[in-house]
Design an enzyme around this catalytic site. Structure first.
Site, PDB file in Angstrom:
ATOM      1  N   SER A 244      30.334  37.389  45.638  1.00 18.04           N
ATOM      2  CA  SER A 244      30.805  36.023  45.837  1.00 18.04           C
ATOM      3  C   SER A 244      31.370  35.501  44.522  1.00 18.04           C
ATOM      4  CB  SER A 244      29.655  35.129  46.287  1.00 18.04           C
ATOM      5  OG  SER A 244      28.839  34.818  45.177  1.00 18.04           O
ATOM      6  N   LYS A 245      31.846  34.286  44.577  1.00 19.69           N
ATOM      7  CA  LYS A 245      32.470  33.665  43.403  1.00 19.69           C
ATOM      8  C   LYS A 245      31.554  33.675  42.185  1.00 19.69           C
ATOM      9  CE  LYS A 245      36.439  31.208  44.718  1.00 19.69           C
ATOM     10  NZ  LYS A 245      37.189  32.433  44.470  1.00 19.69           N
ATOM     11  N   ARG A 246      30.237  33.641  42.453  1.00 18.22           N
ATOM     12  CA  ARG A 246      29.289  33.660  41.326  1.00 18.22           C
ATOM     13  C   ARG A 246      29.500  34.877  40.437  1.00 18.22           C
ATOM     14  NH1 ARG A 246      24.377  34.959  43.150  1.00 18.22           N
ATOM     15  NH2 ARG A 246      25.251  35.280  45.210  1.00 18.22           N
ATOM     16  N   GLY A 248      32.309  36.242  39.633  1.00 17.00           N
ATOM     17  CA  GLY A 248      33.612  36.280  38.966  1.00 17.00           C
ATOM     18  C   GLY A 248      34.705  36.108  40.002  1.00 17.00           C
TER      19      GLY A 248
END
Ligand code: GLU
Length: 482
Positions: A244-246, A248
């Site tokens: 996920s965006k966490r 990167g």
């Protein structure tokens, strides 16, 4: 039989890493088997879909080099066929009208939690209605959805990746295929479209595993031949959680923007879930096509490793000729607003020499541009970290560089001569060459890393090299005083 595969993104967001990998595996399978790669945009969620996102997805596919043979088709254009398919199932009693009210739906949801397998309250209500009441409601315009009647038994398929896969049909809810507003749900639209387009193999992420038995049941009910399915394991972040965006950047556009080479990106995506079977890690796309087999798709999830992407980009940059990188690098220099394309391409030999040197250590196009500024611009900007690391003893370093400048002023401007001058001075001063090279590198480039220092000097030329040494000496002297 001609292999026909498809990539079916929903244009509700950018093409992300997982989607791009699905596209790549389908594309590879098509190319390898000389089949057809179809692109279908699943735009039935009108509110969340946008033309801009469709464009962005097409752009990302083109950037990756994944060309399609048919399409892009738009799922929304198949609406009347979707409705007709639902109608057909209704007429053959393989589906039923569901007049449930929102209250009933809420009640069912709670009851389902407590109930055992095979509890189908909406079906029970529909069957209890009786034909007359059903006709009365239809004629009175009472809204209804159409639900598929899941048959008893088991649904089994041989998955390309996971082998024999079974679902007990009692665990599959009677799925809505047409909503009360007449729009199809994902499972119906996808089956209707895949059947219409003659798709032979459906390769997609594991997140669709639980949809597959529903879709197989729909194919059977519609009397269509069932394609072969293959489900590719999920991509995980380094912490073992779903990517996920966490973790990167997850969209392909962001990597393009960061100056990752498309060849490196497809190489990276291919290795996320496919094992070439030997130690080789660096592949160009045609080589992957040649070596790709579905049997070598991994059964377990792969971990998204940014460090690896950056390493692969470095390897790809290194093996790409400077002349091919030039337009990409020039565009980025221009985007910086600090120099113009003409200023660079006006001295093409020198400029290609610069790219040629910088690409060996760079890990993105941006790296080349960032490091290249020191050569392209007149002024050198000293990076603080480089200064504090390598100009620690400004008094000594300024005196040493001052002497170096004097010795170099009469030296032929070739790497070997420059090297012997520098080594000669180091010997005179009784220090290793590194003691001179490090402060010199900061003086010439402002940075702590650069290509070989003698190549740097040749690239800068005599005048600029000596000028920068002189300026560094003054800077260090004032720093020494301060
Ligand atoms: N539009 C669906 C998605 O993006 C397609 C899934 C499929 O391949 O069937 O997840």
């Amino acid at each position: 039989m001609t292999v026909r595969v498809r990539f079916a993104p929903s244009p509700t967001g950018h093409l992300h890493v997982g989607g791009a990998r699905t596209a790549l595996f389908n594309w590879l399978f098509a190319r390898k088997s000389e089949g057809v790669f179809v692109l279908r945009i699943e735009d039935t969620d009108r509110e969340r879909s946008s033309d801009a996102m469709t464009e962005a997805i097409l752009h990302a596919l083109r950037w990756l080099g994944l060309d399609w043979d048919e399409g892009p088709f738009f799922q929304s254009q198949g609406l009347s066929r979707h409705q007709a398919d639902a109608q057909r199932l209704l007429e053959s009693a393989l589906a039923y009208r569901d007049f449930s009210t929102p209250e009933e739906v809420a009640r069912d949801r709670e009851a389902l939690i407590r109930a055992g397998r095979g509890y189908r309250p909406a079906r029970d209500r529909a069957d209890a209605l009786g034909p007359e009441e059903e006709t009365r409601r239809v004629e009175a315009g009472v809204p209804y959805a159409i639900r598929f009647r899941v048959r008893p038994g088991e649904t089994v398929w041989e998955d390309l990746v996971h082998g024999i896969t079974r679902f007990n049909n009692e665990d599959i809810d009677d799925l809505t295929i047409l909503r009360s507003d007449g729009t199809p749900t994902y499972n119906l639209a996808v089956v209707s479209d895949d059947a219409e387009m003659g798709i032979t193999h459906v390769i997609r992420g594991d997140d669709h595993l639980s949809n597959t038995p529903k879709q197989i049941l729909l194919y059977q009910a519609l009397g269509k031949s069932v394609p072969v399915f293959g489900h590719v394991p999920m991509i995980l972040g380094p912490d073992g959680k779903r990517l996920s965006k966490r973790h990167g950047a997850t969209s392909i556009a962001e990597y393009e923007d960061q100056g990752i080479l498309p060849g490196a990106m497809v190489n990276f995506l291919a290795l996320l879930g496919w094992n070439p079977g030997d130690e080789q890690e660096i592949f160009e796309l045609p080589e992957i096509v040649e070596r790709f087999t579905v049997e070598r798709i991994l059964k377990k999830s792969s971990v998204f490793d940014l460090e690896k992407l950056s390493w692969l980009t470095g390897r790809h940059l290194s093996r790409t000729p400077a002349s091919r990188l030039e337009p990409l690098v020039t565009e980025r220099f221009a985007r910086s607003g600090k120099t113009s394309p003409e200023a660079l391409t006006g001295r093409m030999d020198w400029y290609l020499g610069l790219i040629g040197l910088l690409k060996e250590r760079a890990r993105s196009l941006d790296d080349i541009v960032e490091q290249g500024m020191a050569y392209v611009l007149h002024e050198v900007v000293y990076e603080e970290a480089a200064v504090s690391k390598h100009w620690k003893d400004p008094q000594w370093a300024s005196a040493a560089l001052d002497r170096l400048g004097e010795r170099l002023s009469g030296c032929p401007w070739l790497p070997e001569d420059l090297e012997s001058e520098l080594r000669g001075l180091a010997a005179d001063l009784g220090v290793g060459a590194g003691r001179l090279i490090h402060p010199l590198r900061v003086a010439l480039t402002g940075q702590a890393v650069s290509p070989g220092i003698f190549d740097v000097m040749v690239l800068l030329g005599r005048e600029r090299t000596l000028g920068r040494i002189g300026r560094a000496v003054s800077a260090m002297r004032s720093k020494g005083k301060g």
